[in-house]
Design a protein around this motif. Structure first.
Motif, PDB file in Angstrom:
ATOM      1  N   MET A 153       1.073   4.627   0.811  1.00  0.00           N
ATOM      2  CA  MET A 153       0.229   5.574   1.538  1.00  0.00           C
ATOM      3  C   MET A 153       0.344   6.965   0.960  1.00  0.00           C
ATOM      4  SD  MET A 153       1.067   4.289   5.309  1.00  0.00           S
ATOM      5  CE  MET A 153       0.178   5.660   6.017  1.00  0.00           C
TER       6      MET A 153
ATOM      7  N   GLU B 203       6.084   6.538   0.868  1.00  0.00           N
ATOM      8  CA  GLU B 203       5.754   6.084   2.225  1.00  0.00           C
ATOM      9  C   GLU B 203       4.800   4.914   2.036  1.00  0.00           C
ATOM     10  OE1 GLU B 203       4.412   9.328   4.655  1.00  0.00           O
ATOM     11  OE2 GLU B 203       3.111   8.002   5.792  1.00  0.00           O
TER      12      GLU B 203
ATOM     13  N   ASN C 293       0.865  -1.181   0.000  1.00  0.00           N
ATOM     14  CA  ASN C 293       0.000   0.000   0.000  1.00  0.00           C
ATOM     15  C   ASN C 293       0.896   1.224   0.000  1.00  0.00           C
ATOM     16  OD1 ASN C 293      -2.055  -1.910   0.792  1.00  0.00           O
ATOM     17  ND2 ASN C 293      -1.290  -1.680   2.895  1.00  0.00           N
TER      18      ASN C 293
ATOM     19  N   SER D  94       3.390   0.655   3.212  1.00  0.00           N
ATOM     20  CA  SER D  94       3.315  -0.517   4.088  1.00  0.00           C
ATOM     21  C   SER D  94       2.831  -1.674   3.199  1.00  0.00           C
ATOM     22  CB  SER D  94       2.343  -0.262   5.245  1.00  0.00           C
ATOM     23  OG  SER D  94       1.043  -0.042   4.743  1.00  0.00           O
TER      24      SER D  94
ATOM     25  N   LEU E 260       5.539   0.436   8.756  1.00  0.00           N
ATOM     26  CA  LEU E 260       5.649   1.497   7.759  1.00  0.00           C
ATOM     27  C   LEU E 260       7.104   1.594   7.305  1.00  0.00           C
ATOM     28  CD1 LEU E 260       3.943   3.884   6.620  1.00  0.00           C
ATOM     29  CD2 LEU E 260       4.689   5.194   8.598  1.00  0.00           C
TER      30      LEU E 260
END
Lengths: 431, 461
Positions: free
Chosen positions: A140, A173, A138, A175, A185
């Motif tokens: 972010m 950024e 993901n 995860s 993260l």
């Protein structure tokens, strides 16, 4: 972006009217274009027009500095007034100075005018590659920007340097998740002046994205052992910066608390370690060409073949302590080692690949302890599993002495170029 | 202080676009005296105007380092163009958050500027006092740090106002060595919200704080390494504040919740023992001003408190307008920007674990073999709630009494696991307000907490 000469003329007039005969200044204009995503979607586009005036003035050996971004006549006057007031209220100190005349220079670095449409396409391509190849990741936030900077440094000793710089930055950024299981993260960064290659092929993007997928549902480490930490380049930049500042920075040399105070010329690290600042290294993008003290930047090793070559002293600290000034400060580069990362890990009985360090700021004694983030356990020469709730503890100075290996591979992120560093004697503990 | 040149430009706000126009000035003053040497002596000011324009859930932002009517017009136009440019490339559209409370938030306090000379004299006086009073120190540093924000905000469909956030501190660093010659250091931040004269008109009031710091440093010079492992500890109030901010606060910022933080699946579930209550206060705490009061955020939302954990149950998140709409709640004014050139992000304000019923003495007396952890240098947390705090000051607890001091160490844990081990909470709260939180931009934050008895991982030899 053509008003710096006008601002400079007004500034010089203001300095002259105040009979300031010794000074230095930096004038700058910047323009940043930035794209931001949230999750998989582009959500925000920013344009930032910036400006800056920084002035250092001397009143005898008194020194004052002020800065602002109001480039109107009134704003320029206010900055000079503030700097003069600061100088007038500071004590006489013969260590205050600026660099001698470095001549006149013009620097052109990177890509000054962006190809923003192509950059947009490269960012979308990066998004697509991540979605296609790293389906559990993901993202972010992805921030991509191009910043162009036109700056002018000059001082009363005669130095004048005009600079035109432009580069692309990308910050990720991210995860990873699989059902209800999640990773922690992680972040990474790239600075580049070229859009010739797909962004996914640059920086440490592929390794970090691959690693984060393997960090879903990590296991807490049990027990405590002394082992080898294989520090990734992205983590090494933090630990090395702390180490160099802790032992060789101006502050600790000035106040005499450095454990390397009288070690210049002596061995402070494993002989395989050569590390320093090289703003001209071909992997470093748009590094400063002139230092804050007004010196033309030069490559400067802090440690060469394990021997401390220099402290990282500002001109003030150098004058105060009678030691040489460092004419560099950007572009952290460590020499590559001879072994591959795989060979280094293959020789480790028990240890940890440390992807990130989240710890307290070490004191001047160099003792550090903190959480090993984004990390993997090494057992019998193999990386076996991702771990969480794992602490590492050691000493920054000892770390440079107890080197197991330095990798031949280096991560190139545009602001630093570093290998993996494997160090023995690290206390690794879990619950 | 900024003059309001923006109000006439609200006439340029276009129907169908959600617009915020912001004038913003940051000032900073910094003086560093390192072992008697003035090494930093700087004043800086940065001001400018920004505009954010939203349409179909896509936002254009522009800023310029000028504070003129012409600059306001330019950023409004550039922000709109950026939103339109983004719309040409972006594949999706999103609903905009609805209009919210309209109104004017009045100026909360003035920003008073202080001559650099006066600041330097105060720092030198304090440095001289420390040098004479504690001649056995190996080094000392006195740092004056002042920053302030002055903002004028006009929103097309929420509140408008002129608000300020001045604060100033003197950091005192004291250095000594252990018997083996190993350097040790402690620091304390003195000061708080307001201007120089609010905090430093009388320096002598800080002498007891410096004396206490010196005594702790001498203890630390005789200190030992903590024994690594999972230990029962009493976290001091400053550590409690760090816990509130790092370990829990970040995981309940709604943008991070949407990014997959551990708080997402835990809403309305037990995440802590029932002794734990956590709130992000806007501007008022316990009948007085919170350490860093926020009255209006940078989306034009009038600031109100954001309850986060009540009796151990996770009850809410911190939101901007968009995430508040997503979660079906009202925004509480958490969208903040650091400079004129920054877009507002979801940020904490004054995040605090609320006090309990025990005394600090009762907490310490209740621990048979553990640690009393008093001060933290820094902290970080992860989406999973895994956190780390640096511990700069602490003591052993043996049979209910304080023992030897600790050398620097680190504690860590997973927030929602660790908070369930909290079984005693003190009746007083300590606040810290000198720090910055980093999340793309930096922002000043207040954090507070009581003493808490809990289980935690401690690093050590």
């Amino acid at each position: 972006m053509s008003e710096l000469k006008t601002i400079e003329a007004q500034l010089l007039q203001e300095l002259q009217e105040r009979a300031v005969s010794k000074y230095a200044y930096v004038l700058s204009e910047t323009e940043k274009q930035e794209l931001n995503t949230e999750g998989a979607d582009f959500k925000l586009m920013r344009t930032v027009f910036g400006a800056g005036i920084s002035v250092i003035v001397f009143d005898g050996t008194r020194k004052g500095a002020a800065s602002g971004n109001d480039c109107s006549e009134e704003g320029i006057k206010s900055v000079v007034e503030s700097a003069a007031a600061a100088a007038a209220s500071s004590p006489e100190d013969a260590a205050n100075d600026i660099a001698p005349d470095q001549g006149g220079h013009a620097f052109y670095q990177g890509i000054y005018e962006p190809d923003f449409e192509r950059f947009f396409d490269r960012l979308k391509e990066l998004q697509g590659a991540i979605a296609a190849e790293y389906s559990k990741v993901n993202v972010m936030q992805m921030v991509g920007d191009h910043t162009k900077t036109h700056s002018l440094y000059a001082n009363s000793n005669g130095t004048k340097a005009e600079s035109f710089r432009g580069c692309y930055d990308v910050t990720l950024e991210f995860s990873a998740s699989d059902g209800e299981k999640n990773s922690g993260l992680d972040y990474t960064f790239l600075r580049t002046a070229s859009l010739d290659k797909p962004l996914i092929e640059l920086s440490d993007f592929r390794r970090k994205l691959s690693d984060i997928e393997k960090q879903i549902d990590p296991e807490p480490l049990q027990g405590k052992f002394e082992g080898t930490a294989v520090i990734t380049p992205g983590c090494l930049v933090d630990l090395l910066s702390m180490t160099l500042e802790n032992y060789a920075g101006s502050g600790v040399i000035l106040d005499g608390t450095s454990l390397w105070l009288d070690k210049v010329g002596e061995k402070v690290a494993d002989e395989r370690i050569t590390v320093g600042f090289d703003p001209f290294d071909e992997t470093i993008v748009c590094a400063e060409r002139i230092t804050g003290d007004g010196f033309l930047a030069e490559p400067a090793n802090v440690i060469e073949n394990g021997v401390l070559k220099a402290h990282m002293l500002s001109l003030y600290a150098a004058n105060k302590t009678g030691r040489p000034v460092m004419k560099s400060g950007s572009g952290l580069v460590m020499k590559a080692g001879a072994q591959s990362l795989e060979e280094i890990i293959g020789g480790i009985e028990k240890g940890l690949v440390v992807g990130g360090f989240s710890g307290g700021q070490p004191g001047t004694n160099g003792e550090f302890s903190g959480v090993a983030k984004n990390s993997f356990l090494i057992e019998n020469g193999r990386v076996t599993k991702a771990v969480t709730e794992t602490m590492i503890n050691g000493n920054l100075g000892d770390m440079l002495q107890h080197v197991r290996g330095i990798s031949a591979e280096r991560d190139v992120q545009g602001i630093f170029t570093l290998p993996y560093l494997a160090v023995d004697g690290i206390i690794i503990s879990g619950k | 202080m900024l003059n309001d040149i923006l109000q006439p430009k609200t006439a340029l706000f276009e129907d169908g676009l959600q617009t915020v126009l912001r004038g913003h000035e940051n000032r900073s003053r910094r003086v560093v005296i390192l072992k008697g040497n003035l090494t930093v002596n700087v004043r800086s000011e940065g001001r400018g105007i920004s505009a954010r324009v939203g349409k179909d859930g896509l936002y254009g932002f522009a800023s310029i380092a000028e504070y003129t009517p012409e600059a306001a017009e330019k950023v409004l136009k550039a922000a709109k163009n950026n939103a339109l440019l983004l719309a040409r490339h972006a594949e999706k559209r999103f609903p905009m958050p609805p209009a919210f409370e309209r109104g004017i938030v009045p100026l909360n306090c003035p920003i008073v500027d202080t001559e650099q000379k006066k600041i330097i004299e105060a720092c030198r006086a304090l440095d001289t006092y420390i040098e004479k009073t504690y001649p056995d120190l190996t080094s000392r540093t006195v740092i004056y740090s002042e920053d302030s924000q002055d903002r004028i905000i006009y929103s097309s469909d929420a509140c408008c106002g002129h608000v300020t956030s001045p604060r100033c501190y003197i950091y005192v660093f004291l250095n000594s060595v252990t018997k083996d010659g190993v350097p040790v250091e402690l620091f304390k931040a003195l000061g708080g919200a307001g201007s120089f004269d609010d905090q430093f008109a009388d320096l002598t009031k800080y002498y007891p704080d410096i004396e206490a710091l010196y005594k702790k440093l001498k203890d630390k010079a005789e200190g030992v390494y903590a024994e690594a492992g999972y230990k029962q500890v009493v976290l001091g109030g400053m550590m409690g504040g760090m816990l509130a901010h790092e370990a829990v606060g970040h995981t309940v910022e709604a943008d991070l919740v949407l990014g997959g933080s551990v708080a997402g699946p835990n809403l309305r579930k037990r995440v802590a023992s029932d002794l734990v209550n956590l709130t992000d206060f806007a501007h008022t705490y316990n009948g007085g001003l919170a350490p860093l009061p926020v009255f209006l955020d940078d989306e034009g939302i009038r600031a109100t408190d954001a309850p986060l954990i009540e009796n151990g149950i996770l009850t809410g998140y911190m939101n901007n307008r968009e995430t508040a709409e997503h979660f079906g709640v009202n925004p509480a004014g958490n969208a903040r920007a650091w400079t004129f050139a920054d877009e507002p992000l979801i940020r904490m304000r004054n995040t605090c674990v609320l006090p309990g019923k025990n005394t600090v003495e009762e907490l310490i007396a209740s621990v048979d073999d553990g640690y009393y952890l008093i001060d933290s240098g820094n902290g970080q947390a992860d989406l999973t709630g895994e956190f780390m705090f640096g511990v700069t000051c602490g003591y052993e607890i043996k049979h209910g009494k304080l023992g030897r001091a600790l050398l620097d160490t680190t504690v860590s844990g997973v927030a929602f696991d660790m908070l369930k081990t909290v079984d005693m909470v003190s009746d007083t709260v300590e606040w810290s307000s000198s720090g910055f939180c980093g999340k793309k931009q930096m922002i000043p934050v207040g954090m507070g907490g009581p003493h808490m008895r809990c289980m935690i991982m401690i690093g050590g030899r």
